[in-house]
Design a protein around this motif. Structure first.
Motif, PDB file in Angstrom:
ATOM      1  N   THR A 355     -27.943  42.055  21.328  1.00 51.00           N
ATOM      2  CA  THR A 355     -27.572  43.574  21.387  1.00 51.00           C
ATOM      3  C   THR A 355     -26.399  43.869  20.475  1.00 51.00           C
ATOM      4  O   THR A 355     -25.404  43.270  20.681  1.00 51.00           O
ATOM      5  CB  THR A 355     -27.369  43.804  23.022  1.00 51.00           C
ATOM      6  OG1 THR A 355     -28.532  43.618  23.837  1.00 51.00           O
ATOM      7  CG2 THR A 355     -26.891  45.388  23.059  1.00 51.00           C
ATOM      8  N   GLN A 357     -23.896  46.884  19.624  1.00 51.45           N
ATOM      9  CA  GLN A 357     -23.485  48.343  20.301  1.00 51.45           C
ATOM     10  C   GLN A 357     -22.794  49.015  19.580  1.00 51.45           C
ATOM     11  O   GLN A 357     -22.377  48.393  18.284  1.00 51.45           O
ATOM     12  CB  GLN A 357     -22.464  48.033  21.753  1.00 51.45           C
ATOM     13  CG  GLN A 357     -23.203  47.004  22.817  1.00 51.45           C
ATOM     14  CD  GLN A 357     -22.340  46.912  23.836  1.00 51.45           C
ATOM     15  OE1 GLN A 357     -20.751  46.708  23.575  1.00 51.45           O
ATOM     16  NE2 GLN A 357     -22.601  46.818  25.071  1.00 51.45           N
ATOM     17  N   VAL A 361     -28.465  53.202  13.627  1.00 48.13           N
ATOM     18  CA  VAL A 361     -29.695  52.485  13.274  1.00 48.13           C
ATOM     19  C   VAL A 361     -30.401  52.412  12.038  1.00 48.13           C
ATOM     20  O   VAL A 361     -29.951  53.463  11.191  1.00 48.13           O
ATOM     21  CB  VAL A 361     -30.855  53.137  14.426  1.00 48.13           C
ATOM     22  CG1 VAL A 361     -30.329  52.779  15.816  1.00 48.13           C
ATOM     23  CG2 VAL A 361     -31.114  54.357  14.230  1.00 48.13           C
ATOM     24  N   GLU A 373     -37.931  51.379  28.456  1.00 47.30           N
ATOM     25  CA  GLU A 373     -37.318  50.234  27.472  1.00 47.30           C
ATOM     26  C   GLU A 373     -37.794  49.116  27.733  1.00 47.30           C
ATOM     27  O   GLU A 373     -37.961  48.319  26.542  1.00 47.30           O
ATOM     28  CB  GLU A 373     -35.837  50.242  27.876  1.00 47.30           C
ATOM     29  CG  GLU A 373     -34.978  49.542  26.869  1.00 47.30           C
ATOM     30  CD  GLU A 373     -33.314  49.687  27.197  1.00 47.30           C
ATOM     31  OE1 GLU A 373     -32.842  49.154  26.452  1.00 47.30           O
ATOM     32  OE2 GLU A 373     -33.035  50.431  28.093  1.00 47.30           O
ATOM     33  N   TYR A 389     -35.496  46.394  17.714  1.00 52.13           N
ATOM     34  CA  TYR A 389     -35.950  47.810  18.348  1.00 52.13           C
ATOM     35  C   TYR A 389     -34.553  48.534  18.891  1.00 52.13           C
ATOM     36  O   TYR A 389     -33.566  47.907  19.084  1.00 52.13           O
ATOM     37  CB  TYR A 389     -36.730  47.717  19.313  1.00 52.13           C
ATOM     38  CG  TYR A 389     -36.474  47.065  20.792  1.00 52.13           C
ATOM     39  CD1 TYR A 389     -35.935  48.108  21.831  1.00 52.13           C
ATOM     40  CD2 TYR A 389     -36.522  45.760  20.992  1.00 52.13           C
ATOM     41  CE1 TYR A 389     -35.465  47.458  22.952  1.00 52.13           C
ATOM     42  CE2 TYR A 389     -35.685  45.080  22.070  1.00 52.13           C
ATOM     43  CZ  TYR A 389     -35.383  45.803  23.092  1.00 52.13           C
ATOM     44  OH  TYR A 389     -34.876  45.641  24.504  1.00 52.13           O
ATOM     45  N   SER A 390     -34.690  49.713  19.163  1.00 53.54           N
ATOM     46  CA  SER A 390     -33.535  50.666  19.746  1.00 53.54           C
ATOM     47  C   SER A 390     -34.486  51.576  20.650  1.00 53.54           C
ATOM     48  O   SER A 390     -35.392  52.220  20.491  1.00 53.54           O
ATOM     49  CB  SER A 390     -32.988  51.322  18.725  1.00 53.54           C
ATOM     50  OG  SER A 390     -31.746  52.031  19.468  1.00 53.54           O
ATOM     51  N   TYR A 391     -33.801  51.886  21.676  1.00 48.38           N
ATOM     52  CA  TYR A 391     -34.251  52.811  22.935  1.00 48.38           C
ATOM     53  C   TYR A 391     -33.296  54.012  22.991  1.00 48.38           C
ATOM     54  O   TYR A 391     -32.127  53.710  23.422  1.00 48.38           O
ATOM     55  CB  TYR A 391     -34.639  52.134  24.192  1.00 48.38           C
ATOM     56  CG  TYR A 391     -35.528  53.076  25.140  1.00 48.38           C
ATOM     57  CD1 TYR A 391     -36.860  53.117  25.022  1.00 48.38           C
ATOM     58  CD2 TYR A 391     -34.643  53.834  26.054  1.00 48.38           C
ATOM     59  CE1 TYR A 391     -37.381  54.014  25.826  1.00 48.38           C
ATOM     60  CE2 TYR A 391     -35.266  54.636  27.032  1.00 48.38           C
ATOM     61  CZ  TYR A 391     -36.649  54.773  26.886  1.00 48.38           C
ATOM     62  OH  TYR A 391     -37.144  55.530  27.795  1.00 48.38           O
ATOM     63  N   GLN A 392     -33.784  55.011  22.938  1.00 45.62           N
ATOM     64  CA  GLN A 392     -32.798  56.171  22.896  1.00 45.62           C
ATOM     65  C   GLN A 392     -33.799  57.344  24.111  1.00 45.62           C
ATOM     66  O   GLN A 392     -34.895  57.532  23.754  1.00 45.62           O
ATOM     67  CB  GLN A 392     -32.651  56.906  21.759  1.00 45.62           C
ATOM     68  CG  GLN A 392     -31.659  58.266  21.906  1.00 45.62           C
ATOM     69  CD  GLN A 392     -30.110  57.865  22.244  1.00 45.62           C
ATOM     70  OE1 GLN A 392     -29.998  56.698  22.401  1.00 45.62           O
ATOM     71  NE2 GLN A 392     -29.242  58.766  22.381  1.00 45.62           N
ATOM     72  N   VAL A 415     -25.705  53.767  18.896  1.00 42.02           N
ATOM     73  CA  VAL A 415     -26.585  53.617  20.130  1.00 42.02           C
ATOM     74  C   VAL A 415     -26.658  51.819  20.038  1.00 42.02           C
ATOM     75  O   VAL A 415     -26.167  51.324  19.200  1.00 42.02           O
ATOM     76  CB  VAL A 415     -27.924  54.090  20.022  1.00 42.02           C
ATOM     77  CG1 VAL A 415     -28.054  55.557  20.074  1.00 42.02           C
ATOM     78  CG2 VAL A 415     -28.804  53.666  18.598  1.00 42.02           C
ATOM     79  N   ASP A 416     -27.383  51.280  20.851  1.00 41.25           N
ATOM     80  CA  ASP A 416     -27.589  50.133  20.820  1.00 41.25           C
ATOM     81  C   ASP A 416     -28.804  49.708  20.125  1.00 41.25           C
ATOM     82  O   ASP A 416     -29.910  50.234  20.036  1.00 41.25           O
ATOM     83  CB  ASP A 416     -27.953  49.449  22.221  1.00 41.25           C
ATOM     84  CG  ASP A 416     -26.550  49.333  23.318  1.00 41.25           C
ATOM     85  OD1 ASP A 416     -25.687  49.939  22.830  1.00 41.25           O
ATOM     86  OD2 ASP A 416     -26.932  49.144  24.614  1.00 41.25           O
ATOM     87  N   LEU A 417     -28.519  48.483  19.231  1.00 38.24           N
ATOM     88  CA  LEU A 417     -29.727  48.082  18.299  1.00 38.24           C
ATOM     89  C   LEU A 417     -29.805  46.456  18.953  1.00 38.24           C
ATOM     90  O   LEU A 417     -29.163  45.816  18.788  1.00 38.24           O
ATOM     91  CB  LEU A 417     -29.383  48.035  16.885  1.00 38.24           C
ATOM     92  CG  LEU A 417     -30.007  47.251  15.969  1.00 38.24           C
ATOM     93  CD1 LEU A 417     -31.542  48.143  15.819  1.00 38.24           C
ATOM     94  CD2 LEU A 417     -29.411  47.285  14.412  1.00 38.24           C
TER      95      LEU A 417
END
Length: 758
Positions: A355, A357, A361, A373, A389-392, A415-417
């Motif tokens: 992860t 942070q 992306v 997610e 992946y990344s979830y938004q 965002v988190d990648l």
């Protein structure tokens, strides 16, 4: 008299018809020519002929009226006129045309309404429209057959709305920069919407990506660092899935302010607003702001952080594709994966996700239908080509199967990648951690060597009786303000700060004495080091630590904030380290030494240090810079092996870690010396090199050891061929002795006046 009156009427008619009248629209029978102009109803904007600064050419354009000249639209940007003799007219079939002095059409709206009942009008929004009246009823709104808002030049104004095809891979331009401040022709920078995967704002430079905003999540562009103050202010993107189009609108919340987005000739985009107090256009937002904002600065699988130096580094699990270029600051070649992904391998060796942070992306986004997610994670893990992946929440699942490009680390926002890595790379980066610790230790040892030189230069005298030392300390150091820093604190202040040195505030204890956590009146956390009467140390050691640490400033070393000398109490105040110090990760290792002003590679009466780290000559009372090299060599071997120098027993046939390393080196079994957590095939050669350097540092004779600068060159592979090490000291067991005697037998033959262990 009649002639004068007739002349007056003629001039009045001429002025009202051609020069002085206020024209609010253009009809087929009423064209516009210089110096006439169209002014919007509220007087905000004006259309007319203008010439840019330092330019001989003329253009038809729109600009803000009664403000600092700021052209927002140009009709003939690529076909200038050489004079102001042009005419803007509406043809009989409703086509808006600009003619030069030779009556040649140099620009046209390319519209045909087949009606005479048309007008061209400048609206208060800055939109120049051609209207067609199809009814005599005044309440029926005319149809707009053409508008300048659909053909912007380098400026986006509030109220503009564009509809584009949402086709994968398509580049939809919104507006293009001027070539230069004096030339409004099309420049090389185009701002628009890229629709690969998810819509993003782009700036392209001659067709090549130059900057991007990150994907649109329905409210903002998530690739911008400070999302509350960004280019998304007023932007609205609506995805019309049923007909495959995107509606792009610019509508600021506060319509009373005069906003605009402008692309300049250097590729910058600015959000500007008119400030009445300063009577000028002020910048609300601009991009790109830093080198990291430039598209793909760090290449594939590289990440950029403008607050670090260098700004580029490889993502965990990757290394520079061209190491030579990276060292020179050219990161465009990017990074390559160290360990291949293990897709489909049995449990325990499967790939996982790291992860990252606060990230921008990467580009080349592939949107999945997963809106949970966990589903996003499993779909990526089960797809061997998925790299992350990344979830938004407002977007859903974003994945990548191509090179990760244009990745940026933010201090806030983003965002988190989730980066996909092989199982071995998911562990705490051992190679990077080893290098960082070695670098920090080398720095510390180097600085300590500099301190030795400092003592020699200062000529500090340490001879004499304790009483004389105290008097000399009070007279010379306090009375003559030799040490203006650190400041002195009273005993009561420190007693209150530590709650009367309460046991619960105790952080630890060393050879100097106990260390307590405290809080000053300023609410600042401190660590208080209190000299213990049982430590065997006195004023000389105290003076040494005050002088050394107060004069020594380095980011890797704790800072001395002050001291206390009151009666028998001697205390030192340090900055509090909530995450501990480097010594906590090196077995709580520590040394302190006392040198006299006349002791340069000479004999010292007092030896202070930690068993296992003292070189043989230092244990005998001799010291030199090579003594520090020896200590560093011990630490280096400890780092690589993951073991302390003092944890060996009779069954290992070695007295110390050095003897164990030497034995395995001679037997060709040095690989077994490595800590299993760092013993990976792809950097075994680097670890073996580190072991060899460590053995060179701990050779018995000081003259055989390399200097610290040579050690650094060896570790950085600047020295290609390393010499074979010689046998280190303290390597063999004395079989006839018991364990306790054996561990001390290596120094039994040395004559030492005072030996103090910390």
């Amino acid at each position: 008299m009649v002639c004068v009156y007739s002349l007056f009427l003629f001039l009045l008619y001429f002025c009202s018809s051609y020069i002085c009248s206020a024209i609010d629209n253009i009809t087929p029978t009423q064209p516009l020519q210089h110096p006439q102009s169209l002014v919007s109803k509220n007087g905000t904007l004006k259309l007319g002929f203008f010439s840019p600064p330092n330019s001989p050419n003329y253009y038809m354009g729109i600009w803000f009226n009664k403000l600092v000249m700021a052209v927002v639209w140009v009709a003939n940007r690529d076909k200038p006129m050489t004079d102001a003799s042009g005419v803007l007219k509406l043809s009989e079939n409703g086509d808006l045309q600009l003619l030069n002095g030779n009556n040649q059409i140099i620009w046209s709206s390319k519209m045909s309404n087949s009606t005479m009942n048309s007008t061209a009008k400048l609206l208060d929004t800055g939109n120049l429209v051609v209207q067609q009246f199809n009814s005599s009823d005044a309440e029926v709104q005319p149809a707009i057959t053409w508008q300048s808002f659909e053909h912007p030049t380098n400026t986006l104004l509030p109220g503009m709305k564009r509809t584009i095809r949402n086709t994968a891979g398509q580049r939809n331009g919104l507006f293009r920069s001027w070539k230069s401040p004096s030339d409004p022709s099309e420049g090389s920078f185009l701002m628009g919407i890229g629709t690969t995967g998810i819509p993003q704002l782009f700036i392209w430079n001659n067709g090549v990506a130059y900057w991007r905003s990150g994907p649109w999540d329905g409210n903002n562009f998530i690739g911008l660092e400070n999302i509350q103050y960004n280019i998304a202010n007023g932007f609205v993107l609506e995805d019309n899935e049923e007909n495959g189009t995107l509606d792009i609108a610019f509508a600021p919340v506060d319509q009373s302010l005069r906003f605009k987005y402008v692309s300049d000739s250097q590729g910058m985009i600015f959000e500007k607003y008119w400030d009445g107090d300063s009577n000028n256009w002020l910048i609300e937002y601009s991009a790109p702001m830093t080198t990291c904002d430039i598209y793909g600065t760090c290449g594939a699988f590289g990440t950029c952080n403008h607050q670090k130096s260098p700004i580029c580094r490889c993502l965990r699990g990757f290394q520079p594709k061209n190491d030579g270029e990276w060292k020179k600051g050219n990161w465009s070649s990017g990074c390559v994966r160290k360990t291949p992904l293990q897709c489909g391998i049995k449990a325990g060796q499967q790939d996982g996700f790291l992860t990252l942070q606060n990230m921008k992306v990467p580009d080349n986004i592939e949107k999945l239908s997963a809106f949970i997610e966990d589903s996003c994670r499993s779909q990526c893990l089960n797809n061997c080509s998925c790299l992350g992946y990344s979830y938004q929440l407002n977007i859903g699942c974003m994945t990548w199967s191509k090179d990760l490009i244009d990745v940026v680390e933010f201090s806030a926002g983003g965002v988190d990648l989730l980066l996909r890595l092989a199982a071995s790379d998911l562990m705490e980066g051992p190679s990077q951690k080893k290098t960082a610790i070695i670098a920090s230790t080398v720095t510390t040892v180097t600085v300590l060597a500099a301190v030795i030189v400092y003592f020699i230069w200062r000529g500090m005298t340490t001879r004499g009786k304790r009483v004389k030392k105290e008097r000399r300390f009070e007279d010379n150091y306090i009375g003559h303000t030799e040490l203006q820093e650190p400041p002195l604190y009273t005993f009561n202040m420190l007693r209150n700060a530590t709650n009367n040195f309460q046991e619960s505030n105790k952080l630890g204890e060393g050879g100097f004495g106990p260390v307590y956590k405290g809080i000053l009146d300023t609410r600042k956390d401190i660590a208080v080091k209190r000299l213990s009467g049982a430590s065997g140390q006195g004023l000389e050691e105290f003076m040494n630590e005050v002088v050394v640490i107060s004069k020594l400033q380095h980011r890797n070393l704790v800072k001395l904030l002050g001291c206390c000398i009151e009666g028998d109490e001697k205390m030192l105040l340090y900055e509090y380290m909530p995450n501990k110090s480097l010594d906590a990760f090196l077995f709580d290792f520590g040394t302190a030494r006392i040198f006299g002003a006349n002791q340069d590679q000479a004999r010292t009466r007092r030896v202070v240090g930690t068993y296992g780290y003292m070189s043989p000559e230092y244990a005998m009372g001799q010291f030199s810079e090579k003594s520090d090299v020896y200590s560093f060599g011990v630490i280096l071997l400890e780092i690589v092996s993951g073991r302390k120098n003092t944890t060996f027993h009779r069954t290992e046939q070695s007295l110390t870690l050095l003897g164990h390393a030497w034995k395995l080196w001679n037997e060709g079994q040095i690989v077994s010396f490595m800590n299993p957590t760092v013993s990976q095939p792809y950097f075994q050669a680097d670890i073996i090199r580190s072991i060899q350097v460590g053995l060179l540092c701990v050779q018995e004779l000081a003259q055989d050891r390399p200097t610290i600068s040579t050690v650094i060159s060896m570790l950085e592979s600047e020295v290609e061929h390393l010499p074979n090490p010689k046998k280190p000291p303290f390597t063999d067991w004395d079989i006839s002795s018991d364990d306790h005697h054996s561990k001390n037998s290596s120094i039994n033959n040395y004559s030492i006046s005072i030996m103090e262990v910390r």
